[in-house]
Scaffold this motif. Structure first.
Motif, mmCIF file in Angstrom:
data_model
loop_
_atom_site.group_PDB
_atom_site.id
_atom_site.type_symbol
_atom_site.label_atom_id
_atom_site.label_comp_id
_atom_site.label_asym_id
_atom_site.label_seq_id
_atom_site.Cartn_x
_atom_site.Cartn_y
_atom_site.Cartn_z
ATOM 1 N N CYS A 76 -5.847 12.808 -4.591
ATOM 2 C CA CYS A 76 -4.663 13.770 -3.987
ATOM 3 C C CYS A 76 -3.820 14.054 -5.067
ATOM 4 O O CYS A 76 -3.221 12.969 -5.636
ATOM 5 C CB CYS A 76 -4.154 13.069 -2.879
ATOM 6 S SG CYS A 76 -5.254 12.805 -1.560
ATOM 7 N N MET A 93 -7.901 17.132 -3.237
ATOM 8 C CA MET A 93 -6.883 17.538 -2.190
ATOM 9 C C MET A 93 -5.519 18.102 -2.863
ATOM 10 O O MET A 93 -5.169 17.206 -3.530
ATOM 11 C CB MET A 93 -6.992 16.815 -1.045
ATOM 12 C CG MET A 93 -5.532 16.820 -0.050
ATOM 13 S SD MET A 93 -5.399 18.249 0.556
ATOM 14 C CE MET A 93 -6.902 18.067 1.757
ATOM 15 N N HIS A 143 -4.353 19.722 7.155
ATOM 16 C CA HIS A 143 -5.057 18.879 6.130
ATOM 17 C C HIS A 143 -6.494 18.545 6.914
ATOM 18 O O HIS A 143 -7.474 18.253 6.146
ATOM 19 C CB HIS A 143 -4.415 17.556 5.864
ATOM 20 C CG HIS A 143 -3.179 18.041 5.045
ATOM 21 N ND1 HIS A 143 -1.714 17.865 5.754
ATOM 22 C CD2 HIS A 143 -2.886 18.442 3.941
ATOM 23 C CE1 HIS A 143 -0.833 18.139 4.698
ATOM 24 N NE2 HIS A 143 -1.572 18.776 3.594
#
Length: 458
Positions: A173, A145, A122
Motif C-alpha cells: 500500500c 494499492m 477501495h
C-alpha cells in the motif's frame, strides 16, 4: 522478491524456574523476478481528490515502476521472463484498464489515460485487482494499492483485502495524505505483514515517483545476501546449546548472544533457513518473560525483517538448598551418530561409596513459618527388612510471599558405603543394584496455625 517470511517460535509457553526450552528461528527468501515470474496489478486511485498534481505524480510514479520492472526482467518494450503487469483504477467504481499484459506502451497509455472524479471505493479496487490473476498460473502475485484518501463508498475493503492475502497475494500500500485525510491504520490492515516493509505514506505528491521506484526495485531484486542475524537473550536466560543451522553458520558470542550468518538465501529459488538453540532460565524471579532482549537483521539488499518476540511463563517456587548442588550441564545427543563427546567439567572424589541426591517439595508453606524437615534413608534387603542408612534434619527458613506456597528443597545428599550393601547383589561387585527407601517428615516450628494446619511432601 527479497525476504518473504520470518518467524520465531519456542517449544513451550510455560517452564519451571530452572526449566529449558527450544527456540527456533526461520527465514524464507525468494529469488529475483528473473527467476521467479511475478504478476503485478497496479490499483490506482483516480477519485476527485486526485485532481491536478497528485494524479500527475501518480502517473509519473506508475510509469517509472513499469520501466524498472521492464529493465529487471530483461525486456525491450516488453515485461520479460514470464512476468506481467495489469492496471486497475478506481473512484466510485473500479475498472480494468488493462488485463495482465507485457506491452510497456499499452501499460503506460492506460496510465496516461486516467482522469480524476468521483468517490473512493477501495473494496471494488481490491476485488477487480484480484479477479485479474489467473488462479492456475504459477506466477507470484502482487497488488500495489495507491490511494490518497479514506473509503467513501462501497463495501468495507478490509475483508476483500484479507481474502486476497488468503489466496497468497502479496499486497503493498502506498498512501498520499490528501485533502480528505488518510487512515494509515487501514493501509496497515490491508497490506501484507510486516507493515514496515509493505506500507509507505507521504504527505508530498512529489515523493510518489521515488516511492514507486523503490517498491519496484524491492519486488524485482534478489532474495538476500550477506545476511547477519544477532540474537540477544533476556538476561534471565542462558544459552545451553546451539545446533548447526540448515543454511549458513551460527556461533555464540557469549552466554546470551548468538550470531547467525548466511552468505545467500533465495537467490536461485525459494529457500528457507532454520536455526535451533536451547536456553535455560537462570533467574529466581517468576512471571511472563520475553525470551530475547533484541534481535537484529541486516543484509546487502536492505530487506526489512522483523521477527516475533515470544514470551514464556516461568513458575518459581521457593527453593532451599541445604548443601551445595553440582552445577547441571545440558547436552544434546543428535540422532544417527555413533558417539557423542561432551566435556562435563571436573568432578572430585567425595567418599568411598555412592552419592544419593534427593529433592523434595514441601507443600503449602505459609508466609512467616519456619519448617523442620527430616530426611530418612533406609536400605531394604531381600526379605523386606529395612536398615538405617542415614538421617538429615534441617530448618527451612520462612518465606515472605503473599500466600501459602510450595517450597522446593534441593540437593539433600547421602553417601552410602559399598560395604554396607544388603540388597542381595554379588559380594565381590561394586556396582550392584541397591534398594533404598526415603522418607520425609515436615512440621511447622512456629506455633501460629491460622494459615496452614498441616504440611505434606512430595
Amino acid at each position: 522478491m527479497g525476504v518473504t517470511n520470518s518467524n520465531k517460535v519456542i517449544s513451550t509457553d510455560r517452564i519451571a524456574c530452572d526449566g529449558s526450552l527450544r527456540v527456533t528461528l526461520a527465514l524464507t527468501a525468494a529469488p529475483d523476478i528473473l527467476t521467479n515470474p511475478t504478476d503485478i496489478v497496479l490499483a490506482l486511485d483516480r477519485s476527485g481528490s486526485m485532481a491536478g498534481e497528485p494524479l500527475a505524480n501518480v502517473k509519473l510514479g506508475a510509469k517509472t515502476f513499469i520501466d524498472i520492472i521492464e529493465n529487471a526482467t530483461g525486456g525491450s518494450g516488453q515485461i520479460g521472463s514470464g512476468s506481467r503487469i495489469g492496471v486497475v483504477s478506481f473512484a466510485t467504481n473500479a475498472t480494468d484498464d488493462t488485463q495482465l499484459i507485457t506491452s510497456v506502451d499499452e501499460l503506460k497509455n492506460a496510465v496516461d489515460a486516467l482522469s480524476s472524479g468521483g468517490s473512493t471505493n477501495h473494496a471494488d479496487a481490491f476485488a477487480k485487482a484480484t479477479q485479474l490473476f489467473d488462479p492456475l498460473s504459477g506466477n507470484a502475485r502482487v497488488i500495489v494499492m495507491f490511494t490518497d484518501g479514506n473509503t467513501t463508498t462501497g463495501a468495507p475493503p478490509a475483508p476483500v483485502a484479507a481474502a486476497a492475502r488468503a489466496q497468497g497475494i502479496i499486497i503493498y500500500c502506498i498512501g498520499l495524505i490528501g485533502s480528505d485525510g488518510l487512515d494509515v491504520s487501514a493501509l496497515n490492515e490491508w497490506a501484507t505483514d510486516p507493515d514496515a516493509s509493505h506500507v509507505a505514506v507521504t504527505p508530498d505528491a512529489a515523493d510518489l515517483e521515488a516511492i514507486f521506484a523503490e517498491l519496484a526495485a524491492n519486488i524485482s531484486k534478489t532474495g538476500a545476501t550477506d545476511i547477519v542475524i544477532n540474537e540477544v537473550l533476556n538476561p534471565d536466560f542462558t544459552i545451553t546449546s546451539l545446533d548447526d543451522p540448515t543454511r549458513g553458520s551460527a556461533s555464540t558470542l557469549d552466554s546470551h548472544t548468538i550470531r547467525w550468518t548466511i552468505p545467500a538465501l533465495g537467490v536461485t529459488g525459494s529457500e528457507s533457513a532454520v536455526l535451533e538453540f536451547f536456553v535455560r532460565h537462570t533467574s529466581e524471579e517468576p512471571g511472563e518473560k520475553l525470551v530475547n532482549e533484541s534481535i537484529e537483521y541486516t543484509d546487502a539488499e536492505g530487506n526489512l525483517v522483523v521477527f516475533p518476540r515470544p514470551k514464556v511463563t516461568v513458575d518459581c517456587s521457593v527453593v532451599v538448598q541445604p548443601d551445595p548442588c553440582p552445577v547441571p550441564v545440558d547436552l544434546v545427543a543428535e540422532g544417527c551418530k555413533d558417539t557423542v563427546l561432551v566435556d562435563m567439567g571436573d568432578v572430585f572424589l567425595e567418599s568411598q561409596g555412592r552419592i544419593l541426591q534427593l529433592d523434595v517439595t514441601v507443600k503449602n508453606v505459609c508466609p512467616g513459618k519456619r519448617v523442620a524437615l527430616a530426611a530418612i534413608l533406609t536400605e531394604v534387603d531381600e526379605n523386606g527388612t529395612e536398615y538405617q542408612r542415614g538421617m538429615k534434619v534441617m530448618t527451612l527458613p520462612a518465606h515472605s510471599g503473599p500466600a501459602c506456597r510450595d517450597v522446593r528443597v534441593k540437593c539433600i545428599k547421602f553417601v552410602v558405603p559399598e560395604d554396607l550393601d544388603v540388597s542381595g547383589g554379588s559380594p565381590v561387585s561394586l556396582c550392584n543394584p541397591r534398594n533404598f527407601k526415603a522418607r520425609f517428615l515436615a512440621n511447622v516450628i512456629d506455633t501460629d496455625y491460622r494459615c496452614c494446619e498441616s504440611l505434606e511432601t512430595e
